[in-house]
Design an enzyme around this catalytic site. Sequence first.
Site, PDB file in Angstrom:
ATOM      1  N   GLY A  39       0.790  -1.235   0.000  1.00 56.97           N
ATOM      2  CA  GLY A  39       0.000   0.000   0.000  1.00 56.97           C
ATOM      3  C   GLY A  39       0.809   1.266   0.000  1.00 56.97           C
ATOM      4  O   GLY A  39       0.262   2.343  -0.238  1.00 56.97           O
ATOM      5  N   LYS A  51      -5.643  11.056   7.760  1.00 60.50           N
ATOM      6  CA  LYS A  51      -6.987  11.607   7.606  1.00 60.50           C
ATOM      7  C   LYS A  51      -7.945  10.994   8.616  1.00 60.50           C
ATOM      8  O   LYS A  51      -8.946  11.613   8.985  1.00 60.50           O
ATOM      9  CB  LYS A  51      -7.489  11.411   6.184  1.00 60.50           C
ATOM     10  CG  LYS A  51      -6.782  12.232   5.099  1.00 60.50           C
ATOM     11  CD  LYS A  51      -5.837  13.287   5.604  1.00 60.50           C
ATOM     12  CE  LYS A  51      -5.001  13.917   4.526  1.00 60.50           C
ATOM     13  NZ  LYS A  51      -3.562  13.883   4.811  1.00 60.50           N
ATOM     14  N   GLY A 177       8.554  23.313  10.059  1.00 56.74           N
ATOM     15  CA  GLY A 177       8.081  23.239   8.689  1.00 56.74           C
ATOM     16  C   GLY A 177       6.638  23.675   8.590  1.00 56.74           C
ATOM     17  O   GLY A 177       5.748  22.996   9.111  1.00 56.74           O
ATOM     18  N   ILE A 181       2.125  18.982   5.393  1.00 54.02           N
ATOM     19  CA  ILE A 181       2.160  17.942   6.421  1.00 54.02           C
ATOM     20  C   ILE A 181       2.225  18.547   7.812  1.00 54.02           C
ATOM     21  O   ILE A 181       1.493  18.159   8.718  1.00 54.02           O
ATOM     22  CB  ILE A 181       3.346  16.992   6.174  1.00 54.02           C
ATOM     23  CG1 ILE A 181       3.128  16.191   4.888  1.00 54.02           C
ATOM     24  CG2 ILE A 181       3.552  16.050   7.359  1.00 54.02           C
ATOM     25  CD1 ILE A 181       4.304  15.325   4.476  1.00 54.02           C
ATOM     26  N   GLU A 184      -1.152  20.136   8.978  1.00 56.67           N
ATOM     27  CA  GLU A 184      -2.175  19.148   9.311  1.00 56.67           C
ATOM     28  C   GLU A 184      -1.927  18.546  10.695  1.00 56.67           C
ATOM     29  O   GLU A 184      -2.837  18.465  11.529  1.00 56.67           O
ATOM     30  CB  GLU A 184      -2.207  18.046   8.254  1.00 56.67           C
ATOM     31  CG  GLU A 184      -2.748  18.519   6.912  1.00 56.67           C
ATOM     32  CD  GLU A 184      -2.698  17.430   5.848  1.00 56.67           C
ATOM     33  OE1 GLU A 184      -2.631  16.231   6.213  1.00 56.67           O
ATOM     34  OE2 GLU A 184      -2.736  17.764   4.653  1.00 56.67           O
ATOM     35  N   GLY A 267       9.914  18.406   4.264  1.00 57.81           N
ATOM     36  CA  GLY A 267       9.984  17.898   2.911  1.00 57.81           C
ATOM     37  C   GLY A 267      10.181  16.400   2.865  1.00 57.81           C
ATOM     38  O   GLY A 267      10.215  15.716   3.897  1.00 57.81           O
ATOM     39  N   ASP A 308       6.038   8.896  -6.288  1.00 56.37           N
ATOM     40  CA  ASP A 308       6.855   9.921  -5.634  1.00 56.37           C
ATOM     41  C   ASP A 308       8.307   9.923  -6.073  1.00 56.37           C
ATOM     42  O   ASP A 308       8.965  10.960  -6.061  1.00 56.37           O
ATOM     43  CB  ASP A 308       6.815   9.726  -4.109  1.00 56.37           C
ATOM     44  CG  ASP A 308       5.444   9.967  -3.515  1.00 56.37           C
ATOM     45  OD1 ASP A 308       4.496  10.174  -4.291  1.00 56.37           O
ATOM     46  OD2 ASP A 308       5.327   9.940  -2.279  1.00 56.37           O
ATOM     47  N   HIS A 441     -28.547  23.996  -4.774  1.00 59.14           N
ATOM     48  CA  HIS A 441     -28.633  24.800  -3.551  1.00 59.14           C
ATOM     49  C   HIS A 441     -29.229  23.932  -2.446  1.00 59.14           C
ATOM     50  O   HIS A 441     -30.150  23.160  -2.695  1.00 59.14           O
ATOM     51  CB  HIS A 441     -29.526  26.021  -3.793  1.00 59.14           C
ATOM     52  CG  HIS A 441     -29.799  26.801  -2.537  1.00 59.14           C
ATOM     53  ND1 HIS A 441     -28.906  27.715  -2.027  1.00 59.14           N
ATOM     54  CD2 HIS A 441     -30.862  26.776  -1.680  1.00 59.14           C
ATOM     55  CE1 HIS A 441     -29.409  28.249  -0.921  1.00 59.14           C
ATOM     56  NE2 HIS A 441     -30.594  27.693  -0.689  1.00 59.14           N
TER      57      HIS A 441
END
Length: 458
Positions: A39, A51, A177, A181, A184, A267, A308, A441
């Site tokens: 994963g 999350k 930083g 990340i 959060e 980073g 990545d 709406h």
Amino acid sequence: MTRRFDAIIVGAGQAGSPLAGRLSAAGMSVALIERHLLGGTCVNTGCKPTKTWVASAYAAHMARRAADFGVTIGGEIGIDFAKVRARAEKISADSRASLRQWIGGMANCTLFFGHARFESPHRVRVGDAVLEAERIFLNVGGRALVPDMPGVDAVPFLTNSTILKLGAVPRHLVVVGGSYIGLEFGQMFRRFGAEVTIVEKGPRLIGREDPDISDAVRDILEDEGIAVRTGAECIRFAAQGEDVLVGVDCREGSPEVLGSHVLLAVGRTPNTDDLGLETAGVKTDARGYIQVDDRLRTNVDGIWALGDCNGRGAFTHTAYNDFEIVADNLLDGADRKVSDRIPAYALYIDPPLGRVGMGESEAKAAGHAIELGKRPMRRVGRAVEKNETQGFMKLVSDADSGRILGGAILGTGGDEAIHGVLDLMAKQGTAQDLAHAVHIHPTVAELLPTIAGERKPA
């Protein structure tokens, strides 16, 4: 003994596993190699667990605000941190189990666990096994960058991976930083009850964003009691008892911050330093990212890099799109390119930031004469009804052609509503096209046609 396959995939992340599925379904024999957990980052240390923690932090935040909605809750809101962590770990474990079952059901795929290293451009060793294939796909991901800052090797610190193993909420978390990340984690731990200080070397948070977004995000965090220190040009570390002293040397405020825990969020770096890429002749850039062309091919024929590790995206959705590009080109005779991808991402603080395409500053720097539509969330009915009115939404379009260049929604539901802009951009839509759309709406997205119709030169 050497085993031959039609394809070798190194890394069972968000590109590697689905690629194995497509190739094996097409009749190819596939070796899928994973050195640690199925994963990749998303399932194990990224999207899934973080999350889940964000959701727990949001629940705590809303519980504290219950009286604002006429809801009475007796007593102080508590955090069962062990349960927060266990819930996230279960979701990750369930995802790994599902992947294991899926991969196990692939008729032509053999799963290897171990560290892969090139012995030649088309030969890879995994433990005692030597594998050969004419096609090799690298999906090896990345990890947290540990900066060479004074004293960093003399103090304990956390990364986005190790912080998920904490047994208790820190007394005072210092986040080094001020980007996605770090923000959060900073907000979620503040909502779990920690004192939080965010230290950013640059002049503002999330420096790639437009200044109005950076300023609004800072206001959101500071309103929750998070201390923000920008302009920290001389970050350094020293142990002080069981705590860590973080030197910041900002022009205003104390030159030092004392924290119980430090999170390094400055980073990422690719996992390419121990693959034997030099043996295969695969080129990397100065930061270690594998160099690829617009179709994700490396300089060595028959070797691709996805996700990545290729420096062309740092998200689950870009890694998955890498898989789609490679699979469609290889199996369907397509000619898909990375440069066709519209940049899009989200920052999962609360309220979230949904971003697509160019920002206002970026569009101007690219030479566009732009028109801008903008509205604060306090003038969005859905946000008012939910009592979540922080932030704003804006749309950037080319003044000459009317083509939509980008958009941002910093506000409740912004990470979902932004897709209306993204989908229209994918079809080369104009701001006028959006202005003529009829949205439901009451929603956040219903204001997108409104700001498209109200855009002005900027």
